[in-house]
Design an enzyme around this catalytic site. Structure first.
Site, PDB file in Angstrom:
ATOM      1  N   ARG A 146      12.494 -88.917  43.442  1.00 54.10           N
ATOM      2  CA  ARG A 146      12.250 -88.413  41.969  1.00 54.10           C
ATOM      3  C   ARG A 146      11.303 -87.104  42.347  1.00 54.10           C
ATOM      4  NH1 ARG A 146      11.573 -94.104  41.532  1.00 54.10           N
ATOM      5  NH2 ARG A 146      12.910 -94.806  40.088  1.00 54.10           N
ATOM      6  N   LYS A 172       8.034 -95.479  40.237  1.00 54.11           N
ATOM      7  CA  LYS A 172       7.553 -96.004  38.573  1.00 54.11           C
ATOM      8  C   LYS A 172       6.915 -97.106  38.982  1.00 54.11           C
ATOM      9  CE  LYS A 172      11.520 -93.474  36.166  1.00 54.11           C
ATOM     10  NZ  LYS A 172      12.659 -93.879  35.471  1.00 54.11           N
ATOM     11  N   HIS A 241      16.622 -83.898  39.941  1.00 54.49           N
ATOM     12  CA  HIS A 241      17.298 -85.063  39.732  1.00 54.49           C
ATOM     13  C   HIS A 241      18.567 -85.274  40.036  1.00 54.49           C
ATOM     14  CE1 HIS A 241      15.612 -89.148  38.592  1.00 54.49           C
ATOM     15  NE2 HIS A 241      16.700 -89.321  37.990  1.00 54.49           N
ATOM     16  N   ARG A 244      18.681 -85.951  43.554  1.00 55.70           N
ATOM     17  CA  ARG A 244      18.949 -87.396  43.682  1.00 55.70           C
ATOM     18  C   ARG A 244      20.034 -88.211  43.646  1.00 55.70           C
ATOM     19  NH1 ARG A 244      15.157 -91.754  43.578  1.00 55.70           N
ATOM     20  NH2 ARG A 244      15.560 -93.447  41.703  1.00 55.70           N
ATOM     21  N   HIS A 267      15.548 -98.768  42.449  1.00 53.20           N
ATOM     22  CA  HIS A 267      15.657 -99.008  41.232  1.00 53.20           C
ATOM     23  C   HIS A 267      15.376-100.418  40.878  1.00 53.20           C
ATOM     24  CE1 HIS A 267      19.093 -96.079  40.412  1.00 53.20           C
ATOM     25  NE2 HIS A 267      18.065 -95.594  40.056  1.00 53.20           N
ATOM     26  N   TYR A 276      26.575 -95.139  39.729  1.00 43.70           N
ATOM     27  CA  TYR A 276      27.173 -94.294  40.871  1.00 43.70           C
ATOM     28  C   TYR A 276      28.492 -94.826  41.284  1.00 43.70           C
ATOM     29  CZ  TYR A 276      22.423 -92.319  40.695  1.00 43.70           C
ATOM     30  OH  TYR A 276      21.436 -91.367  40.347  1.00 43.70           O
TER      31      TYR A 276
END
Length: 298
Positions: A146, A172, A241, A244, A267, A276
């Site tokens: 990120r 995150k 992004h 990514r 994730h 994806y």
């Protein structure tokens, strides 16, 4: 507890106890301010499900998408759950309220040849900023980082990249993970390490620094990537992004290992990674349309 005090207390819990990022806390603040505006003189303890449904309908009529409304409801639901724990409200008025569905928007990813064109830009060998940019963009694509994760890297990441072929990033909710660093990204990082000290300010720990020798801002990284894409003749706007997304899509196309991609991206839920698979199917569909005798246009 007043309305404003309740909001401030909840935001403090998010920042201090749940370790949410300042950006996330700011989003929660905006979401709760919107709830206060819609509620008007109605106290939080008096809000019921029909009020929330009406608020959602009003915002939808103003043009808010289903995705934005779902995020708002998530913010409000968490806030009321916290109020319920303190007996400020007896029931969560957001329970059972759903946002209208929005069409799924797939992430934009570069094709493999477009990514190669972006990363293999011919720059002047004595351009220190070009050396830095190549290291950043190679690392973005190599490791699926990120923007905030890359900008936060310190020089200590160079040692693990060169010796172990991996780096530790903090994502995150302050969750740390190890991500692999490919051969070309390692080479680009080594080239940047050789010249970094000529640009960095004394004592600056940041891996990537700008003209003043301090940590490079998110906006500066975004602009440098967009400028590189324009110079290389890519037809679309390229943002961090997107690299990514390209990393995830290309690894999934080659390996088919969804769990591995989930872990590398950081994730929490595999549902976030499954998007994806749709990109992968689009790629296969294009190959089919171009190659199958019964699919080719007459």
């Amino acid at each position: 507890m007043s309305t404003a005090a309740a909001v401030d207390a909840w935001l403090a819990v998010l920042a201090e106890q749940r370790r949410q990022s300042p950006h996330t806390v700011a989003n929660y603040r905006r979401d709760l301010q919107r709830l206060c505006e819609l509620a008007g003189d109605i106290e939080f303890g008096c809000l019921q499900t029909h009020h929330i449904r009406r608020f959602v309908a009003q915002l939808h009529a103003r043009g808010l998408s289903g995705r934005s409304l779902a995020r708002l409801l998530s913010s409000w639901r968490g806030f009321f759950a916290w109020l319920g724990n303190d007996d400020v409200v007896w029931a969560n008025p957001c329970e059972g309220v759903r946002a209208p569905k929005s069409p799924r928007h797939l992430p934009n990813a570069l094709a493999v040849d477009e990514t190669s064109r972006l990363l293999q830009a011919k720059e002047a060998e004595d351009d220190i900023f070009a050396v830095r940019d190549t290291a950043m963009f190679e690392l973005f694509y190599s490791s699926g980082l990120r923007l905030a994760e890359l900008a936060a890297l310190d020089c200590a990441a160079l040692d693990t990249a060169q010796h172990d072929g991996e780096i530790r990033v903090v994502g995150k909710r302050a969750k740390a993970r190890l991500v692999p660093v490919g051969r070309q990204a390692c080479a680009a990082l080594a080239a940047w390490a050789a010249v970094r000290d000529t640009l960095a300010a004394t004592g600056e720990p940041a891996l990537f620094v700008g003209r003043l020798g301090r940590r490079l801002s998110h906006r500066a990284i975004q602009l440098r990537l967009a400028e590189r894409a324009v110079r290389q003749g890519l037809p679309q706007h390229v943002h961090p992004h997107m690299l990514r997304h390209s990393f995830a899509s290309h690894v999934l196309q080659s390996s088919g290992d969804l769990r591995a991609v989930q872990e590398m991206l950081g994730h929490a839920s595999i549902a976030s990674t499954q998007v994806y698979t749709h990109l992968d199917f689009q790629h296969l569909a294009r190959v089919y349309d171009a190659a199958h005798p019964r699919a080719k246009a007459k």
